[in-house]
Motif scaffolding. Structure first.
Motif, PDB file in Angstrom:
ATOM      1  N   MET A  59       0.920  -1.095  -0.009  1.00  0.00           N
ATOM      2  CA  MET A  59      -0.178  -0.020   0.093  1.00  0.00           C
ATOM      3  C   MET A  59       0.877   1.233  -0.058  1.00  0.00           C
ATOM      4  O   MET A  59       0.452   2.183  -0.632  1.00  0.00           O
ATOM      5  CB  MET A  59      -1.044  -0.161   1.127  1.00  0.00           C
ATOM      6  CG  MET A  59      -2.194  -0.993   1.162  1.00  0.00           C
ATOM      7  SD  MET A  59      -3.421  -0.507   1.980  1.00  0.00           S
ATOM      8  CE  MET A  59      -2.687  -1.016   3.489  1.00  0.00           C
ATOM      9  N   SER A 104       0.393   3.899  -3.094  1.00  0.00           N
ATOM     10  CA  SER A 104      -0.145   5.135  -2.622  1.00  0.00           C
ATOM     11  C   SER A 104       0.309   6.358  -3.587  1.00  0.00           C
ATOM     12  O   SER A 104      -0.399   7.323  -4.040  1.00  0.00           O
ATOM     13  CB  SER A 104       0.059   5.476  -1.038  1.00  0.00           C
ATOM     14  OG  SER A 104       1.608   5.769  -0.954  1.00  0.00           O
ATOM     15  N   LEU A 110      -7.427   0.409   4.188  1.00  0.00           N
ATOM     16  CA  LEU A 110      -7.233   0.801   2.720  1.00  0.00           C
ATOM     17  C   LEU A 110      -7.059   2.255   2.514  1.00  0.00           C
ATOM     18  O   LEU A 110      -6.390   2.828   1.810  1.00  0.00           O
ATOM     19  CB  LEU A 110      -7.843   0.091   1.732  1.00  0.00           C
ATOM     20  CG  LEU A 110      -7.654  -1.582   1.754  1.00  0.00           C
ATOM     21  CD1 LEU A 110      -8.687  -2.317   0.880  1.00  0.00           C
ATOM     22  CD2 LEU A 110      -6.525  -2.095   1.194  1.00  0.00           C
ATOM     23  N   LYS A 139      -4.514   4.704   3.819  1.00  0.00           N
ATOM     24  CA  LYS A 139      -3.388   4.577   3.254  1.00  0.00           C
ATOM     25  C   LYS A 139      -3.299   5.066   1.729  1.00  0.00           C
ATOM     26  O   LYS A 139      -2.328   5.454   0.923  1.00  0.00           O
ATOM     27  CB  LYS A 139      -2.726   3.073   2.912  1.00  0.00           C
ATOM     28  CG  LYS A 139      -2.144   2.642   4.246  1.00  0.00           C
ATOM     29  CD  LYS A 139      -0.602   3.086   4.122  1.00  0.00           C
ATOM     30  CE  LYS A 139       0.169   2.167   5.058  1.00  0.00           C
ATOM     31  NZ  LYS A 139       1.863   2.409   4.678  1.00  0.00           N
ATOM     32  N   LEU A 140      -4.383   4.652   0.818  1.00  0.00           N
ATOM     33  CA  LEU A 140      -4.585   4.954  -0.338  1.00  0.00           C
ATOM     34  C   LEU A 140      -5.244   6.291  -0.737  1.00  0.00           C
ATOM     35  O   LEU A 140      -6.582   6.022  -1.414  1.00  0.00           O
ATOM     36  CB  LEU A 140      -5.120   3.734  -1.337  1.00  0.00           C
ATOM     37  CG  LEU A 140      -4.334   2.559  -1.147  1.00  0.00           C
ATOM     38  CD1 LEU A 140      -5.057   1.064  -1.648  1.00  0.00           C
ATOM     39  CD2 LEU A 140      -2.925   2.612  -1.455  1.00  0.00           C
ATOM     40  N   VAL A 166     -11.927   2.404  -2.687  1.00  0.00           N
ATOM     41  CA  VAL A 166     -11.175   0.944  -2.648  1.00  0.00           C
ATOM     42  C   VAL A 166     -12.399   0.373  -2.221  1.00  0.00           C
ATOM     43  O   VAL A 166     -13.485   0.545  -1.943  1.00  0.00           O
ATOM     44  CB  VAL A 166     -10.517   1.359  -1.122  1.00  0.00           C
ATOM     45  CG1 VAL A 166      -9.076   1.900  -1.467  1.00  0.00           C
ATOM     46  CG2 VAL A 166     -11.124   1.664  -0.160  1.00  0.00           C
TER      47      VAL A 166
END
Ligand SMILES: NC(=O)C1=CN([C@@H]2O[C@H](COP(=O)(O)OP(=O)(O)OC[C@H]3O[C@@H](n4cnc5c(N)ncnc54)[C@H](O)[C@@H]3O)[C@@H](O)[C@H]2O)C=CC1
Ligand SMILES: O=C(O)[C@@H]1CCC=N1
Length: 255
Positions: free
Chosen positions: A75, A79, A99, A102-103, A108
């Motif tokens: 991740m 990113s 998720l 982090k993203l 997600v």
């Protein structure tokens, strides 16, 4: 373009199911791990491979198919290119909140496919984050749809659905193996015993899917009064078959 990070048992099964069922392998980019698994699959299926996640910038949907221990570093690497992408993680135990955090800028989702995706007969449960629009869901389903059924559930039900559909191929394999052992014990050769057990599992599942009768009614159709099947059913009950199955699901769920 779509991307896969990880092409082990489940990543490889989904990629295989996609390509074998008509998804264009030129539209797939894969970043594998340290083993040769992804490379070996590439030799068979012919997708593109990259060595760094940032080389997947051209994709609009990315599937994460690594285990829990590799998820955090994946991740972090993802990113930098995640913004605007649809990212679907297969990782058991991952959460949408984890998720999302982090993203940043990605939409997600978490999906739990099962290994029959490999032959286009999969059952994949999926939960989307709240920013997923209908068009995004359609896009993901139009991809995973090549591998079988895709069913959306609220995130709190994804774990148990993943156990009932995702862990259970191993449970059914145990049943088929045991049935085949029993056939061999009573004199069948091994191949014929497996052919019979597997053929039965496919046929009985197809009948359960297509019949107007419920599963217990289908069982009742097989159990002739005073016949051999009901004696076998009674023996399964005596040895706690149903309870063993429920306990197996409890164990998989960590309960
Ligand atoms: N096996 C199954 O039937 C299913 C597994 N899952 C979940 O999927 C995840 C993966 O499971 P499996 O495929 O069974 O494990 P696996 O060990 O067969 O595959 C994981 C793959 O990820 C690769 N990998 C590790 N770090 C990487 C990295 N930094 N970049 C790219 N690839 C990397 C490894 O080389 C390996 O090939 C787990 O979290 C599991 O819970 C979900 C549904 C079904
Ligand atoms: O055994 C596991 O953890 C994964 C999740 C579903 C199937 N296999």
């Amino acid at each position: 373009m779509i991307g896969f990070i990880g092409a082990g048992n489940i990543g490889g099964a989904v990629i295989t199911g996609l390509v074998k069922n008509g998804f264009d392998s030129d539209q797939i980019i894969v970043k594998g791990g340290k083993s040769n698994t992804a490379k070996d699959l590439q030799d068979q299926l012919g997708f593109k491979m990259v060595s760094k996640i940032k080389q997947m910038a051209d994709t609009d949907v990315i599937f994460i198919a690594v285990g829990q221990t590799a998820l955090d570093s994946v991740m972090t690497e993802l990113s930098s290119i995640a913004e605007g992408k649809l990212v679907v993680a297969f990782t058991g135990g991952a959460t949408i909140a984890q998720l999302k955090k982090k993203l940043i800028g990605a939409k997600v989702a978490i999906a739990i496919p099962n290994t029959p995706v490999k032959v286009g007969a999969g059952f994949t449960g999926i939960s989307y984050s709240d920013v997923f629009e209908e068009a995004d869901k359609k896009k993901v389903c139009s991809i995973l749809g090549y591998t079988g059924q895709v069913v959306e559930v609220p995130s709190e039900q994804l774990g148990i659905l993943g156990t009932v559909a995702g862990c259970s191929p191993a449970f059914l394999d145990l049943f088929i193996e045991a049935l085949s052992d029993a056939g061999v014990k009573h004199g069948l050769n091994r191949q014929l015993a497996y052919d019979a057990a597997i053929g039965m599992a496919i046929g009985a599942s197809k009948l359960a899917k297509q019949s107007d009768l419920s599963v217990p009614e289908l069982k009742d159709e097989v159990t002739s009064p005073g016949g051999s099947t009901i004696r076998g059913v009674a023996a399964l009950e005596e040895y706690g078959f149903r309870n063993a199955v429920i306990k197996a699901v409890d164990a998989a769920e960590g309960k």
